[in-house]
Write a protein that holds these residues in place. Structure first.
Motif, PDB file in Angstrom:
ATOM      1  N   VAL A  18       1.695  -1.064   0.183  1.00 20.14           N
ATOM      2  CA  VAL A  18       0.017   0.056   0.248  1.00 20.14           C
ATOM      3  C   VAL A  18       1.153   1.669  -0.010  1.00 20.14           C
ATOM      4  O   VAL A  18       1.948   1.111   1.231  1.00 20.14           O
ATOM      5  N   VAL A  19       0.553   2.309  -0.977  1.00 20.81           N
ATOM      6  CA  VAL A  19       1.901   3.302  -1.545  1.00 20.81           C
ATOM      7  C   VAL A  19       0.653   4.410  -1.144  1.00 20.81           C
ATOM      8  O   VAL A  19       0.413   4.848  -1.971  1.00 20.81           O
ATOM      9  N   GLU A  20       0.195   5.028   0.308  1.00 24.11           N
ATOM     10  CA  GLU A  20      -0.093   6.370   1.256  1.00 24.11           C
ATOM     11  C   GLU A  20       0.592   7.280   1.786  1.00 24.11           C
ATOM     12  O   GLU A  20       0.884   6.322   3.017  1.00 24.11           O
ATOM     13  N   LEU A  42       3.574  -1.242   4.104  1.00 21.00           N
ATOM     14  CA  LEU A  42       2.925   0.087   3.878  1.00 21.00           C
ATOM     15  C   LEU A  42       4.201   1.035   3.176  1.00 21.00           C
ATOM     16  O   LEU A  42       5.728   1.039   3.724  1.00 21.00           O
ATOM     17  N   ALA A  43       4.345   1.734   2.519  1.00 18.91           N
ATOM     18  CA  ALA A  43       5.598   2.481   2.214  1.00 18.91           C
ATOM     19  C   ALA A  43       4.365   4.041   1.479  1.00 18.91           C
ATOM     20  O   ALA A  43       3.090   3.812   1.305  1.00 18.91           O
ATOM     21  N   LYS A  48      10.363   4.864  -2.051  1.00 19.59           N
ATOM     22  CA  LYS A  48       9.604   3.897  -1.114  1.00 19.59           C
ATOM     23  C   LYS A  48       9.258   2.988  -1.993  1.00 19.59           C
ATOM     24  O   LYS A  48       9.590   1.315  -2.015  1.00 19.59           O
ATOM     25  N   ALA A  49       8.082   3.465  -2.835  1.00 21.04           N
ATOM     26  CA  ALA A  49       7.773   2.267  -3.882  1.00 21.04           C
ATOM     27  C   ALA A  49       8.560   1.382  -4.446  1.00 21.04           C
ATOM     28  O   ALA A  49       8.151   0.364  -4.592  1.00 21.04           O
ATOM     29  N   GLY A  50       8.774   2.171  -5.225  1.00 18.76           N
ATOM     30  CA  GLY A  50       9.714   1.346  -6.429  1.00 18.76           C
ATOM     31  C   GLY A  50      10.793   0.718  -5.735  1.00 18.76           C
ATOM     32  O   GLY A  50      11.095  -0.649  -6.043  1.00 18.76           O
ATOM     33  N   THR A  51      11.328   0.789  -4.782  1.00 17.46           N
ATOM     34  CA  THR A  51      12.444  -0.569  -3.664  1.00 17.46           C
ATOM     35  C   THR A  51      11.675  -1.500  -3.299  1.00 17.46           C
ATOM     36  O   THR A  51      12.349  -2.508  -3.298  1.00 17.46           O
ATOM     37  N   GLU A  74       4.419   7.725 -11.641  1.00 18.62           N
ATOM     38  CA  GLU A  74       5.968   7.584 -12.068  1.00 18.62           C
ATOM     39  C   GLU A  74       5.775   6.126 -11.818  1.00 18.62           C
ATOM     40  O   GLU A  74       6.990   5.762 -12.232  1.00 18.62           O
ATOM     41  N   VAL A  75       5.692   6.054 -10.856  1.00 17.82           N
ATOM     42  CA  VAL A  75       5.597   4.736 -10.160  1.00 17.82           C
ATOM     43  C   VAL A  75       5.067   3.616 -10.855  1.00 17.82           C
ATOM     44  O   VAL A  75       5.152   2.125 -11.389  1.00 17.82           O
ATOM     45  N   MET A  76       3.425   3.595 -11.618  1.00 19.61           N
ATOM     46  CA  MET A  76       3.078   3.291 -12.798  1.00 19.61           C
ATOM     47  C   MET A  76       3.931   3.556 -13.760  1.00 19.61           C
ATOM     48  O   MET A  76       4.314   1.318 -14.528  1.00 19.61           O
TER      49      MET A  76
END
Length: 132
Positions: A18-20, A42-43, A48-51, A74-76
């Protein structure tokens, strides 16, 4: 480049990321996902999500669009550029206008859910994204 046979495109079916950046919202989604049987990490930002995407290989990414460092778009883009992340299902959850949710679908989200939402709407969206 990494040889194709060494690339791991398998995802962990029991894992959700979960990125929020809103901690209350992140905790709420964690509770909902835990009830659905997921182990949840959680990120609070896109970097952090990318890592974590590369280390955890979650089956499900729940992604807010308006996050620090790298936004949800950008994450997508990062996910869709990396073959080893191609099996990650992406559910975008955002309070942005419908136009931005539509843009998220065009950018590669498997499903979108507008904030605010209730548990049944969230659960249905998660089930939809996992069967698509």
């Amino acid at each position: 480049p990494i040889p194709q046979e060494l690339k791991n495109t398998q995802v962990d079916d029991g894992m959700a990321l979960v990125v929020e950046d809103d901690q209350d919202m992140a905790q709420l989604m964690k509770i909902f996902l835990t009830k659905q049987g997921f182990k949840v990490t959680l990120a609070d930002d896109g970097f952090k999500a990318g890592t974590l995407l590369h280390t955890l290989k979650p089956a499900l990414l729940v992604l807010d669009l308006n996050i620090p460092m790298m936004d949800g778009f950008e994450v997508m883009e990062h996910i869709r550029r990396n073959d080893d992340l191609s099996a990650v299902a992406v559910l975008v959850v955002s309070g942005l206008p419908q136009k931005e949710l539509d843009r998220a679908l065009e950018a590669g989200a498997d499903a979108v859910l507008a904030k605010p939402f209730d548990e049944s709407q969230f659960t249905a969206a998660v089930e939809q994204v996992l069967v698509s």
